[in-house]
Design an enzyme around this catalytic site. Structure first.
Site, mmCIF file in Angstrom:
data_model
loop_
_atom_site.group_PDB
_atom_site.id
_atom_site.type_symbol
_atom_site.label_atom_id
_atom_site.label_comp_id
_atom_site.label_asym_id
_atom_site.label_seq_id
_atom_site.Cartn_x
_atom_site.Cartn_y
_atom_site.Cartn_z
ATOM 1 N N ARG A 88 0.840 -1.203 0.000
ATOM 2 C CA ARG A 88 0.000 0.000 0.000
ATOM 3 C C ARG A 88 0.879 1.258 0.000
ATOM 4 O O ARG A 88 0.529 2.267 -0.597
ATOM 5 C CB ARG A 88 -0.915 0.007 1.232
ATOM 6 C CG ARG A 88 -1.937 -1.132 1.241
ATOM 7 C CD ARG A 88 -2.712 -1.139 2.556
ATOM 8 N NE ARG A 88 -3.735 -2.172 2.621
ATOM 9 C CZ ARG A 88 -3.525 -3.406 3.089
ATOM 10 N NH1 ARG A 88 -2.332 -3.761 3.514
ATOM 11 N NH2 ARG A 88 -4.505 -4.275 3.140
ATOM 12 N N ASP A 148 -10.135 -4.623 8.344
ATOM 13 C CA ASP A 148 -9.183 -5.627 8.836
ATOM 14 C C ASP A 148 -9.827 -6.494 9.922
ATOM 15 O O ASP A 148 -9.574 -7.696 10.001
ATOM 16 C CB ASP A 148 -7.909 -4.942 9.366
ATOM 17 C CG ASP A 148 -7.236 -4.090 8.296
ATOM 18 O OD1 ASP A 148 -7.378 -4.430 7.103
ATOM 19 O OD2 ASP A 148 -6.591 -3.079 8.642
ATOM 20 N N ARG A 151 -12.053 -9.028 8.331
ATOM 21 C CA ARG A 151 -11.227 -10.117 7.781
ATOM 22 C C ARG A 151 -10.709 -11.027 8.905
ATOM 23 O O ARG A 151 -10.606 -12.243 8.741
ATOM 24 C CB ARG A 151 -10.058 -9.522 6.978
ATOM 25 C CG ARG A 151 -10.557 -8.918 5.671
ATOM 26 C CD ARG A 151 -9.460 -8.238 4.877
ATOM 27 N NE ARG A 151 -9.949 -7.852 3.565
ATOM 28 C CZ ARG A 151 -9.382 -6.916 2.793
ATOM 29 N NH1 ARG A 151 -8.313 -6.279 3.210
ATOM 30 N NH2 ARG A 151 -9.892 -6.639 1.616
ATOM 31 N N HIS A 175 -2.735 0.281 8.845
ATOM 32 C CA HIS A 175 -3.421 -0.510 7.815
ATOM 33 C C HIS A 175 -2.389 -0.927 6.762
ATOM 34 O O HIS A 175 -2.353 -0.397 5.659
ATOM 35 C CB HIS A 175 -4.551 0.338 7.207
ATOM 36 C CG HIS A 175 -5.319 -0.371 6.143
ATOM 37 N ND1 HIS A 175 -6.002 -1.547 6.362
ATOM 38 C CD2 HIS A 175 -5.508 -0.073 4.833
ATOM 39 C CE1 HIS A 175 -6.572 -1.929 5.246
ATOM 40 N NE2 HIS A 175 -6.283 -1.066 4.296
HETATM 41 N N1 LIG Z 1 -8.613 1.710 3.403
HETATM 42 C C1 LIG Z 1 -8.969 0.516 2.958
HETATM 43 O O1 LIG Z 1 -9.282 -0.377 3.737
HETATM 44 C C2 LIG Z 1 -8.993 0.254 1.472
HETATM 45 C C3 LIG Z 1 -9.582 -0.911 0.957
HETATM 46 C C4 LIG Z 1 -9.604 -1.097 -0.424
HETATM 47 C C5 LIG Z 1 -9.058 -0.140 -1.267
HETATM 48 N N2 LIG Z 1 -8.477 0.961 -0.738
HETATM 49 C C6 LIG Z 1 -7.905 2.022 -1.575
HETATM 50 O O2 LIG Z 1 -8.974 2.777 -2.129
HETATM 51 C C7 LIG Z 1 -8.525 3.394 -3.343
HETATM 52 C C8 LIG Z 1 -9.539 3.106 -4.455
HETATM 53 O O3 LIG Z 1 -9.537 1.726 -4.800
HETATM 54 P P1 LIG Z 1 -10.469 1.187 -5.987
HETATM 55 O O4 LIG Z 1 -10.273 -0.272 -6.028
HETATM 56 O O5 LIG Z 1 -11.841 1.752 -5.844
HETATM 57 O O6 LIG Z 1 -9.754 1.863 -7.258
HETATM 58 P P2 LIG Z 1 -10.427 2.201 -8.669
HETATM 59 O O7 LIG Z 1 -9.312 2.428 -9.628
HETATM 60 O O8 LIG Z 1 -11.456 1.176 -9.000
HETATM 61 O O9 LIG Z 1 -11.179 3.579 -8.403
HETATM 62 C C9 LIG Z 1 -10.519 4.767 -8.125
HETATM 63 C C10 LIG Z 1 -11.287 5.890 -8.805
HETATM 64 O O10 LIG Z 1 -10.693 7.133 -8.435
HETATM 65 C C11 LIG Z 1 -10.859 8.004 -9.547
HETATM 66 N N3 LIG Z 1 -9.968 9.151 -9.420
HETATM 67 C C12 LIG Z 1 -8.631 9.216 -9.633
HETATM 68 N N4 LIG Z 1 -8.192 10.470 -9.416
HETATM 69 C C13 LIG Z 1 -9.266 11.215 -9.067
HETATM 70 C C14 LIG Z 1 -9.455 12.581 -8.712
HETATM 71 N N5 LIG Z 1 -8.434 13.447 -8.658
HETATM 72 N N6 LIG Z 1 -10.696 12.980 -8.402
HETATM 73 C C15 LIG Z 1 -11.742 12.143 -8.437
HETATM 74 N N7 LIG Z 1 -11.626 10.830 -8.765
HETATM 75 C C16 LIG Z 1 -10.398 10.385 -9.068
HETATM 76 C C17 LIG Z 1 -10.549 7.111 -10.748
HETATM 77 O O11 LIG Z 1 -11.025 7.670 -11.965
HETATM 78 C C18 LIG Z 1 -11.234 5.822 -10.355
HETATM 79 O O12 LIG Z 1 -12.546 5.733 -10.879
HETATM 80 C C19 LIG Z 1 -7.135 2.827 -3.601
HETATM 81 O O13 LIG Z 1 -6.147 3.736 -3.156
HETATM 82 C C20 LIG Z 1 -7.100 1.565 -2.760
HETATM 83 O O14 LIG Z 1 -5.787 1.182 -2.410
HETATM 84 C C21 LIG Z 1 -8.438 1.179 0.602
#
Ligand SMILES: NC(=O)c1ccc[n+]([C@@H]2O[C@H](COP(=O)([O-])OP(=O)(O)OC[C@H]3O[C@@H](n4cnc5c(N)ncnc54)[C@H](O)[C@@H]3O)[C@@H](O)[C@H]2O)c1
Length: 308
Positions: A88, A148, A151, A175
């Site tokens: 991450r 987490d 899970r 995380h």
């Molecule tokens: N905290 C957690 O527990 C957790 C869990 C899963 C995923 N994540 C994180 O969440 C994030 C999103 O994951 P995802 O699988 O949905 O990715 P994804 O690629 O499916 O979606 C991300 C979206 O963000 C948009 N985006 C990019 N830049 C942007 C901006 N400046 N303004 C508005 N929108 C913008 C993209 O166009 C895309 O549609 C990732 O960083 C991932 O690592 C965190």
């Protein structure tokens, strides 16, 4: 109750769907930078309303923050997810810029909002939102521990051969694969410590499987998971929107709690209408304290990469 979800990708759309299905918010605005994408996801989700029986209105916006004005809660999921083999922490270069711009734009139109940060590396992105927005610390919450912990409960139920509803447990700390601190000594099956049913070796296996929970799914899916992350965010949003005073492990800015300062990391908090109502300090064993301190070192190291 107006909720904005920035990023209409896998996690953002899943989160909007769970919020809508739970039917507690009047409006959800999905916003994405990709032309027409959020509008499309919003329309598709609205066409499930009569099927799933909800009245929440979901709208989409291509980077027009005026549509998000007056949001009570904003969720930031924008940014890139990891690919198999990535940590991450490696996402920081791209995601820090995105999270900084997005949080400033949100505050401009919703100065009193509560922000839930999901984008990774989440603890560092939560810290960045503090530095960028200057919002009070109760109004910035990082989502990681709720996922987490879900899970952890999944792995505990698997090891016990029990239904998940029998199991309770919590993961605190950063995380990240190394930083998570699953509290095995506190985990229970119907109030009985799981250590009464599982060997130390099996519990250690549960711990390790939990810590790589995200990486395991990323390897299988080719990208990071979305159903459980979306459901976890919707739980946090509901706890705040409905003032549930519910306890979740969340990334919060610490000022001396658990002997830690000037970082955001996962600790148990009470969530209600003001966001973080209270940080709960529980008794940890010496081993758990040491693991949390080591986890905090890791988060601080990643924070050090931010250009503040
Ligand atoms: N905290 C957690 O527990 C957790 C869990 C899963 C995923 N994540 C994180 O969440 C994030 C999103 O994951 P995802 O699988 O949905 O990715 P994804 O690629 O499916 O979606 C991300 C979206 O963000 C948009 N985006 C990019 N830049 C942007 C901006 N400046 N303004 C508005 N929108 C913008 C993209 O166009 C895309 O549609 C990732 O960083 C991932 O690592 C965190």
């Amino acid at each position: 109750m107006k909720v904005t979800v920035v990023g209409a990708g896998a996690v953002g759309a899943s989160c909007a769907e769970y919020i809508a299905i739970k039917n507690f918010a009047s409006e959800v605005v999905l916003l994405d930078i990709k032309e027409g994408f959020a509008e499309g996801k919003a329309m598709d989700l609205m066409q499930t309303a009569s099927l799933n029986g909800f009245d929440t209105k979901i709208t989409g916006s291509t980077n027009d923050y005026s549509k998000t004005a007056g949001s009570d809660i904003c969720v930031i999921t924008s940014g890139i997810p990891r690919k198999p083999g990535m940590t991450r922490e490696e996402l920081i270069g791209i995601n820090a810029g995105i999270v900084k711009t997005v949080s400033s734009s949100l505050i401009e139109h919703s100065p009193n909002t509560i922000i839930i940060v999901v984008s990774n590396p989440m603890d560092t992105m939560t810290y960045l939102v503090h530095k960028t927005t200057g919002l009070p610390k109760n109004k910035i919450i990082g989502m990681g521990g709720a996922l987490d912990s879900a899970r952890f409960k999944y792995r505990l139920a698997e090891a016990l051969g029990a239904p998940i509803s029998d199991v309770d447990g919590m993961v605190i700390g950063g995380h990240s694969d190394k930083g998570m601190v699953p509290l095995t000594a506190h985990a229970t099956r119907n109030s009985v410590k799981v250590s009464e049913f599982l060997s130390e070796e099996r519990l250690n296996q549960v711990k390790e499987d939990t810590k790589v929970g995200g990486a395991t799914l990323t390897k299988l899916l080719g990208t990071s998971a979305w159903y459980a992350p979306g459901a976890a965010v919707s739980g946090l949003v509901q706890a705040i929107a409905c003032d549930l005073q519910k306890m979740y492990p969340c990334s919060a800015l610490l000022e001396g709690e658990y002997g830690l300062n000037d970082l955001c990391i996962g600790v148990p908090v009470i969530l209600g209408k003001n966001g973080i109502e209270k940080i709960v300090e529980i008794n940890l064993s010496d081993a758990e304290k040491a693991h949390l301190a080591e986890s905090a070192e890791g988060v601080k190291k990643t924070n050090g990469l931010l250009e503040l």
